[in-house]
Design an enzyme around this catalytic site. Structure first.
Site, PDB file in Angstrom:
ATOM      1  N   ASP A  18       0.836  -1.205   0.000  1.00 56.96           N
ATOM      2  CA  ASP A  18       0.000   0.000   0.000  1.00 56.96           C
ATOM      3  C   ASP A  18       0.873   1.257   0.000  1.00 56.96           C
ATOM      4  OD1 ASP A  18      -2.363   1.387  -0.041  1.00 56.96           O
ATOM      5  OD2 ASP A  18      -2.780   1.149   2.100  1.00 56.96           O
ATOM      6  N   ASN A  66     -10.723  -2.675  -5.538  1.00 61.60           N
ATOM      7  CA  ASN A  66     -10.010  -1.701  -6.384  1.00 61.60           C
ATOM      8  C   ASN A  66     -10.681  -1.519  -7.746  1.00 61.60           C
ATOM      9  OD1 ASN A  66      -6.674  -2.661  -5.201  1.00 61.60           O
ATOM     10  ND2 ASN A  66      -7.983  -1.005  -4.487  1.00 61.60           N
TER      11      ASN A  66
HETATM   12  C1  IPE Z   1      -5.228  -2.748  -0.367  1.00 66.03           C
HETATM   13  O1  IPE Z   1      -4.941  -1.395  -0.529  1.00 66.03           O
HETATM   14  C2  IPE Z   1      -5.219  -3.419  -1.709  1.00 66.03           C
HETATM   15  C3  IPE Z   1      -3.910  -3.554  -2.329  1.00 66.03           C
HETATM   16  C4  IPE Z   1      -2.772  -3.216  -1.794  1.00 66.03           C
HETATM   17  C5  IPE Z   1      -3.918  -4.120  -3.650  1.00 66.03           C
HETATM   18  P1  IPE Z   1      -6.099  -0.307  -0.647  1.00 66.03           P
HETATM   19  O2  IPE Z   1      -5.444   1.004  -0.791  1.00 66.03           O
HETATM   20  O3  IPE Z   1      -7.065  -0.715  -1.708  1.00 66.03           O
HETATM   21  O4  IPE Z   1      -6.822  -0.463   0.772  1.00 66.03           O
HETATM   22  P2  IPE Z   1      -7.782   0.530   1.563  1.00 66.03           P
HETATM   23  O5  IPE Z   1      -8.817   1.007   0.584  1.00 66.03           O
HETATM   24  O6  IPE Z   1      -6.938   1.672   2.055  1.00 66.03           O
HETATM   25  O7  IPE Z   1      -8.326  -0.270   2.678  1.00 66.03           O
HETATM   26  C1  IPE Z   2      -1.474   0.416  -3.477  1.00 60.60           C
HETATM   27  O1  IPE Z   2      -1.304   1.788  -3.484  1.00 60.60           O
HETATM   28  C2  IPE Z   2      -1.693  -0.144  -4.868  1.00 60.60           C
HETATM   29  C3  IPE Z   2      -3.070  -0.554  -5.150  1.00 60.60           C
HETATM   30  C4  IPE Z   2      -4.029  -0.597  -4.291  1.00 60.60           C
HETATM   31  C5  IPE Z   2      -3.367  -0.936  -6.522  1.00 60.60           C
HETATM   32  P1  IPE Z   2      -2.531   2.781  -3.428  1.00 60.60           P
HETATM   33  O2  IPE Z   2      -2.927   3.142  -4.808  1.00 60.60           O
HETATM   34  O3  IPE Z   2      -3.628   2.237  -2.589  1.00 60.60           O
HETATM   35  O4  IPE Z   2      -1.846   4.025  -2.729  1.00 60.60           O
HETATM   36  P2  IPE Z   2      -2.485   4.971  -1.617  1.00 60.60           P
HETATM   37  O5  IPE Z   2      -3.046   4.113  -0.534  1.00 60.60           O
HETATM   38  O6  IPE Z   2      -3.543   5.764  -2.306  1.00 60.60           O
HETATM   39  O7  IPE Z   2      -1.338   5.805  -1.145  1.00 60.60           O
HETATM   40 MG    MG Z   3      -4.077   2.388  -0.629  1.00 53.42          MG
END
Ligand code: IPE
Ligand code: IPE
Ligand code: MG
Length: 261
Positions: A18, A66
């Site tokens: 994340d 996602n």
């Molecule tokens: C979790 O991250 C999913 C992945 C790392 C693929 P998110 O960014 O989607 O999680 P939330 O929404 O903060 O819980």
């Molecule tokens: C994790 O990074 C990757 C995916 C969930 C695909 P994020 O896109 O969730 O990054 P933040 O949480 O917005 O920083």
């Molecule tokens: Mg995230």
């Protein structure tokens, strides 16, 4: 020397990667460049885990939820995934890493799925490490899918409801032969599971680091494993019953408290 006890490495590490968006924000870049840097971190950490001798690494790359992100971001992520699959085959081969995937893969764009199936087939015989990408993955969805398969067997008269036990449920998950993770790392500080491997992590050790995924290095991985090696895994038993308490604490008796991440 990294200070790790190489005889007690986790057999399976799972990572919630994340913080790509926040990393990009911090650099004044568009989110997609955060995802690009995140893909480089995937290569770096897969190689690092392989060098350390971790047999299985599972990375949460794209969750079921996602799919609710803006179309533009989803398209960019899918394009990046396709590029990654093309460019990393060499790295996987060089490091003898088998690529696998778990999730509702049929929702992936057909070109991505084709590339994915190709790389999985090309690396199926490699046995130094298994790298699993959780794609279009949700822990609840996995349990729903497993329930459907089990229900079908019951309807067909091949299984009775009484025969359903933990082993039967485990056998109907996406990758039933993958051992449960011993260590779950989440980057970027969020203290939640976000629908990742809900069944498999029932006794997994959790490690949360504020480091954003694109900035996560081999040293960070070593630190996470070092923290894991300080934990006493009791699996519901008392400390005295735990075989690890003897190993970890030696003759000096039990160490108090947990070592946090
Ligand atoms: C979790 O991250 C999913 C992945 C790392 C693929 P998110 O960014 O989607 O999680 P939330 O929404 O903060 O819980
Ligand atoms: C994790 O990074 C990757 C995916 C969930 C695909 P994020 O896109 O969730 O990054 P933040 O949480 O917005 O920083
Ligand atoms: Mg995230």
């Amino acid at each position: 020397m990294n200070g790790l006890d190489l005889t007690r490495l986790p057999k399976h590490i799972a990572v919630i990667m994340d913080g790509n968006g926040r990393w990009a924000d911090g650099q004044g870049l568009p989110r997609i460049l955060g995802h690009r840097a995140g893909a480089e971190a995937v290569r770096r950490i897969a190689e690092a885990a392989r060098e350390l001798g971790v047999p299985a690494l599972t990375l949460y790359a794209f969750s079921w939820e996602n799919w609710d992100r803006p179309d533009e971001e989803i398209q960019a992520l899918m394009a990046l995934l396709e590029q990654f699959l093309d460019s990393e085959l060499g790295t996987l081969r060089k490091n003898q890493i088998r690529l696998r995937a778990m999730g509702r893969l049929d929702r992936l764009p057909s070109t991505v799925l084709r590339h994915l199936n190709q790389v999985m087939a090309d690396t199926a015989h490699l046995d130094q490490m298994t790298l699993t990408l959780a794609l279009s993955y949700g822990g609840r969805q996995e349990l729903v899918d497993a329930s459907r398969r089990i229900a079908r067997l019951v309807c067909e008269g091949r299984l009775s409801p009484e025969q359903i036990d933990e082993a039967v449920v485990s056998r109907h998950l996406y990758l039933p032969d993958l051992p449960d993770p011993d260590l779950l790392i989440r980057t970027s500080g969020e203290q939640r599971l976000s629908n990742f491997l809900l069944w498999q992590i029932s006794y997994c050790e959790l490690y949360v680091t504020p480091t954003l995924w694109p900035a996560f290095t081999k040293d960070d991985l070593v630190q996470a494993i070092a923290a894991y090696q300080q934990r006493e895994r009791r699996f519901g038993k008392t400390g005295a019953q735990s075989p690890q308490s003897a190993q970890i604490n030696g003759a000096s008796g039990r160490r108090g408290g947990e070592v946090g991440g």
